[in-house]
Write an enzyme that holds these catalytic residues in place. Structure first.
Site, PDB file in Angstrom:
ATOM      1  N   LYS A 179       0.839  -1.161   0.088  1.00 56.88           N
ATOM      2  CA  LYS A 179       0.125  -0.131  -0.140  1.00 56.88           C
ATOM      3  C   LYS A 179       1.080   1.104   0.001  1.00 56.88           C
ATOM      4  O   LYS A 179       1.595   1.660   0.967  1.00 56.88           O
ATOM      5  CB  LYS A 179      -1.076  -0.171   1.082  1.00 56.88           C
ATOM      6  CG  LYS A 179      -1.822  -1.196   1.264  1.00 56.88           C
ATOM      7  CD  LYS A 179      -2.696  -1.177   2.469  1.00 56.88           C
ATOM      8  CE  LYS A 179      -2.012  -1.410   3.864  1.00 56.88           C
ATOM      9  NZ  LYS A 179      -2.570  -1.693   4.784  1.00 56.88           N
ATOM     10  N   GLY A 212      -8.576   3.833  10.052  1.00 57.39           N
ATOM     11  CA  GLY A 212      -9.342   2.382   9.718  1.00 57.39           C
ATOM     12  C   GLY A 212      -9.133   2.148   8.342  1.00 57.39           C
ATOM     13  O   GLY A 212      -9.721   1.193   7.712  1.00 57.39           O
ATOM     14  N   THR A 213      -8.253   2.845   7.307  1.00 57.21           N
ATOM     15  CA  THR A 213      -8.042   2.477   5.787  1.00 57.21           C
ATOM     16  C   THR A 213      -7.627   1.154   5.880  1.00 57.21           C
ATOM     17  O   THR A 213      -8.031   0.478   4.839  1.00 57.21           O
ATOM     18  CB  THR A 213      -7.168   3.629   5.071  1.00 57.21           C
ATOM     19  OG1 THR A 213      -5.873   3.758   5.834  1.00 57.21           O
ATOM     20  CG2 THR A 213      -7.776   4.893   5.095  1.00 57.21           C
ATOM     21  N   GLY A 214      -6.362   0.773   6.643  1.00 57.48           N
ATOM     22  CA  GLY A 214      -5.821  -0.482   6.372  1.00 57.48           C
ATOM     23  C   GLY A 214      -6.744  -1.891   6.625  1.00 57.48           C
ATOM     24  O   GLY A 214      -6.585  -2.905   6.087  1.00 57.48           O
ATOM     25  N   CYS A 215      -7.423  -1.705   7.786  1.00 50.08           N
ATOM     26  CA  CYS A 215      -8.316  -2.685   8.172  1.00 50.08           C
ATOM     27  C   CYS A 215      -9.348  -2.791   7.212  1.00 50.08           C
ATOM     28  O   CYS A 215      -9.842  -3.831   6.779  1.00 50.08           O
ATOM     29  CB  CYS A 215      -9.042  -2.291   9.351  1.00 50.08           C
ATOM     30  SG  CYS A 215      -7.839  -2.003  10.947  1.00 50.08           S
TER      31      CYS A 215
END
Length: 266
Positions: A179, A212-215
């Site tokens: 990412k 919270g983007t990664g989750c």
């Protein structure tokens, strides 16, 4: 006779709780609902967390994590599993062992630090992540800080992302999704299995509310895999979803707000 109800795909998240609702188990379940799958959870830790950061974290005992996992998998079954915050070497090893005995695709989000820079993985757990957890992954989804933490590769441009992917793949996941959101310019991610490459680009939205983007991304990939998509299709759909969620992220409290998991419904 009544028509039997359709049973949605069942997707399990193994992760920590975010009391502020923007990341962790809460983000995972919201994402899974948005993708139409039945989300289930194994809680690994409880955090006191808000828009300003993590004020405290309490790891659950390994036996509690094992019991949750076996309770769900042995009775309900799973079509995909996503892992997030595992915090300690003991938890990482236990979860890796559980995954090895589960016949379902696995998305590993090797969570190392929170969006605010708070550590969520003990340094002593890194070798276990490398040698036991990543080999169980269908897709590993590290951000650039986690790449450096796991491999020592520091990424400053897209060429570095290719080098980082190679380093991550050496630990055994089938696919690496690197990412690149921390780079400048468009939000670019690299998905590769070492033989084929897929560069996923999206415009960078001027929005600081990205908790919270990664989750969310990892859970969206797991939902796609649970629904029977191949890895490339699942990641493409997940990228589209998280891009919209970032665009519509909203302020909460006095710090970094969450992405909007319900952006498609508003």
């Amino acid at each position: 006779m009544p028509t039997p109800a359709r049973v949605p795909a069942r997707v399990l998240t193994v992760a920590g709780s975010d009391s502020g609702g923007g990341a962790g188990i809460q983000a995972d379940l919201k994402t899974m609902l948005a993708f139409g799958v039945h989300g289930m959870s194994v809680l690994t830790a409880v955090t006191a967390q808000n828009s300003l950061g993590v004020q405290g974290a309490w790891e659950l005992p390994v036996e509690a994590v094992r019991a949750q996992y076996r309770s769900v998998v042995d009775d309900i079954g799973v079509q995909a599993v996503k892992t997030g915050m595992l915090s300690s070497a003991e938890l990482v090893a236990a979860v890796a062992e559980l995954l090895a005995g589960t016949d379902a695709p696995v998305v590993v989000d090797p969570v190392g630090v929170s969006k605010h820079g708070d550590p969520l993985l003990a340094a002593s757990a890194l070798d276990v992540v490398r040698n036991e957890l990543l080999p169980a992954a269908t897709v590993a989804t590290p951000n650039l800080d986690e790449v450096t933490q796991l491999t020592g590769v520091k990424v400053e441009d897209e060429t570095g992302m290719r080098r980082a992917a190679g380093a991550v793949l050496e630990f055994g996941p089938r696919w690496a999704l690197i990412k690149g959101g921390h780079l400048r310019g468009d939000a670019v991610d690299l998905l590769t299995d070492g033989a084929e490459e897929h560069w996923l680009r999206a415009p960078r939205h001027n929005n600081r509310h990205t908790h919270g983007t990664g989750c969310t991304l990892a859970s969206a990939v797991a939902a796609g895999l649970g629904n029977g998509q191949d890895v490339v299709a699942a990641v493409v759909a997940a990228k589209e979803f998280v891009t919209g969620a970032i665009r519509d992220g909203f302020p909460l409290g006095g710090g970094i707000g969450p992405v909007d998991h319900a952006w498609r419904f508003r």
